[in-house]
Design a protein around this motif. Sequence first.
Motif, PDB file in Angstrom:
ATOM      1  N   ASP A  88       0.455  -1.291  -0.217  1.00 17.22           N
ATOM      2  CA  ASP A  88      -0.124  -0.283   0.073  1.00 17.22           C
ATOM      3  C   ASP A  88       0.421   1.616   0.465  1.00 17.22           C
ATOM      4  O   ASP A  88       0.738   1.476   0.697  1.00 17.22           O
ATOM      5  CB  ASP A  88      -1.101   0.002   0.787  1.00 17.22           C
ATOM      6  N   VAL A  89       0.699   2.067  -0.697  1.00 16.33           N
ATOM      7  CA  VAL A  89       1.686   3.314  -1.093  1.00 16.33           C
ATOM      8  C   VAL A  89       1.086   4.629  -0.565  1.00 16.33           C
ATOM      9  O   VAL A  89       1.339   5.399  -1.174  1.00 16.33           O
ATOM     10  CB  VAL A  89       2.766   4.016  -2.647  1.00 16.33           C
ATOM     11  N   ASP A 115      -4.100   5.240  -2.319  1.00 17.03           N
ATOM     12  CA  ASP A 115      -5.730   5.984  -2.561  1.00 17.03           C
ATOM     13  C   ASP A 115      -6.212   5.885  -3.472  1.00 17.03           C
ATOM     14  O   ASP A 115      -5.802   5.534  -4.292  1.00 17.03           O
ATOM     15  CB  ASP A 115      -4.993   7.341  -1.650  1.00 17.03           C
ATOM     16  N   PRO A 116      -7.598   6.408  -3.573  1.00 16.23           N
ATOM     17  CA  PRO A 116      -8.451   5.969  -4.910  1.00 16.23           C
ATOM     18  C   PRO A 116      -7.182   7.419  -5.320  1.00 16.23           C
ATOM     19  O   PRO A 116      -6.981   7.583  -6.480  1.00 16.23           O
ATOM     20  CB  PRO A 116      -8.935   6.996  -4.330  1.00 16.23           C
ATOM     21  N   ARG A 117      -7.005   8.458  -4.750  1.00 11.78           N
ATOM     22  CA  ARG A 117      -6.351   9.959  -6.273  1.00 11.78           C
ATOM     23  C   ARG A 117      -4.807   8.944  -6.313  1.00 11.78           C
ATOM     24  O   ARG A 117      -4.378  10.025  -7.279  1.00 11.78           O
ATOM     25  CB  ARG A 117      -5.554  10.867  -4.819  1.00 11.78           C
ATOM     26  N   ALA A 118      -3.953   8.237  -5.246  1.00 14.27           N
ATOM     27  CA  ALA A 118      -2.784   7.643  -6.374  1.00 14.27           C
ATOM     28  C   ALA A 118      -2.781   7.240  -7.744  1.00 14.27           C
ATOM     29  O   ALA A 118      -2.050   7.494  -8.381  1.00 14.27           O
ATOM     30  CB  ALA A 118      -2.637   6.276  -4.926  1.00 14.27           C
ATOM     31  N   ARG A 119      -4.448   6.790  -6.858  1.00  7.44           N
ATOM     32  CA  ARG A 119      -4.242   5.956  -9.267  1.00  7.44           C
ATOM     33  C   ARG A 119      -4.434   6.650 -10.077  1.00  7.44           C
ATOM     34  O   ARG A 119      -4.567   6.520 -11.675  1.00  7.44           O
ATOM     35  CB  ARG A 119      -5.474   5.293  -8.931  1.00  7.44           C
ATOM     36  N   THR A 144      -1.010   4.116 -14.525  1.00  5.41           N
ATOM     37  CA  THR A 144      -0.785   4.141 -13.076  1.00  5.41           C
ATOM     38  C   THR A 144      -1.328   3.186 -12.173  1.00  5.41           C
ATOM     39  O   THR A 144      -1.408   1.716 -12.643  1.00  5.41           O
ATOM     40  CB  THR A 144      -1.980   4.864 -13.036  1.00  5.41           C
ATOM     41  N   LEU A 145      -1.192   3.588 -11.283  1.00  6.27           N
ATOM     42  CA  LEU A 145      -1.769   2.613 -10.151  1.00  6.27           C
ATOM     43  C   LEU A 145      -3.143   1.293 -10.181  1.00  6.27           C
ATOM     44  O   LEU A 145      -3.741   2.963 -11.049  1.00  6.27           O
ATOM     45  CB  LEU A 145      -1.368   2.868  -8.968  1.00  6.27           C
TER      46      LEU A 145
END
Length: 423
Positions: A88-89, A115-119, A144-145
């Motif tokens: 988990d980043v 997290d959602p924004r990380a994607r 992307t993630l």
Amino acid sequence: MPTPHWTAPVAHAPVGATVPLPGSKSMTNRALILAALAETPARIAGPLRSRDTELMAGALRALGVAIEEDSGGWQVRPDELRGSARVDVGLAGTVMRFLPPVAALASGEVSVDGDPRARERPMGPIITALRALGAGIDDGGRGTLPFTVRGAGSVNGGQVVIDASGSSQFVSGLLLAAPRFEKGVEVRHEGPPVPSAPHLAMTVRMMREAGVAVETEEDLWRAAPGPIRAAEWVIEPDLSNAAQFLGAALVTGGRVTVPGWPVETTQPGDALRGLLGAMGAQVSHGPDGLTVRGPGGFSGLDADLHDVGELTPVLAALAALADSPSRLTGIAHLRGHETDRLAALVTEISGLGGDVRELPDGLEIRPRPLHGGVFRTYDDHRMVMAAALLGLAVPGIEVENPGTVGKTLPNFTESWASMLAPA
């Protein structure tokens, strides 16, 4: 769960405080990577303990690295990197960009998500680069993630060309793991200028301190294969996290000292000396640390923040309270940070009555009288810091989800209250 709104306290008198800061996030996470890939155990003294660094430590533990607490830091014992792991980043750019090259050295699959924004944050350049260097990554063609790194226990390495204009972390991530690649890595950047040059200098310096041969030219970085020798890292205070505290001296016409400010450093936050000075602050550096005194009024700022973009939210807040307009440029890449910081700052400062205009690569800010209201933070720690600074002069600012500041500065609200407490 988001934390309740926090009413940013108003300063009723000039501040007069000494504010110790925890360790640098950027240095802590680089030290963790280098220690995890080193030949022998290492110690990290004075690390930052925050969400971003705990995520990095947790990711490395998932790959088989032993990281244990001691009284003043972490003991890191490297081991053979294992796969069959889930990582988990969070929303940490350093973790999402530094960890995949390490995962490529593991034996087995490593699933990476956040997290959602990380994607939504840029990842394509490092995914493409790792494939070119011999690593297997399944990202469903998204760039992307989430994605899966198919570690084979080794990576060939070699030469690679990337566009790192979205983040210097793409280059740092490749370099930090490069000594463990069979051929090392030569990274050439092609595209608009790479932002955050001080962070790249930090990566190179820390690698050289660990005995790695690193060569640099304009838009080219070369790290040779070989052992990493990390004995002990002593982490400096996080200078970027000093911005809002030092800015409080300007807003209130007071004095703030940050102890332990290094005489010489690669941290981008060191630029605060010149930036705050340009706004009218009296800045001095001595045995007690860095001291900023506010003259009781301060001017706006015309500055290219390309290398120090992380300071933008706090500087924008200061600009909204200044005596003259400001123009902050060179920061188009902030649209890909924890949130689109340019849009967020325009929306939230304007929502308090401010006059902020988004430029192609920055912000134009014209001071106007501000009023209270809800200041949304978009899961971005630096938006909390900006809101707190505005609240010193503007009653009634309600900061949404102040707990997100734990990403890099746990106990921020307590430190803020302590700074404002009467001597």
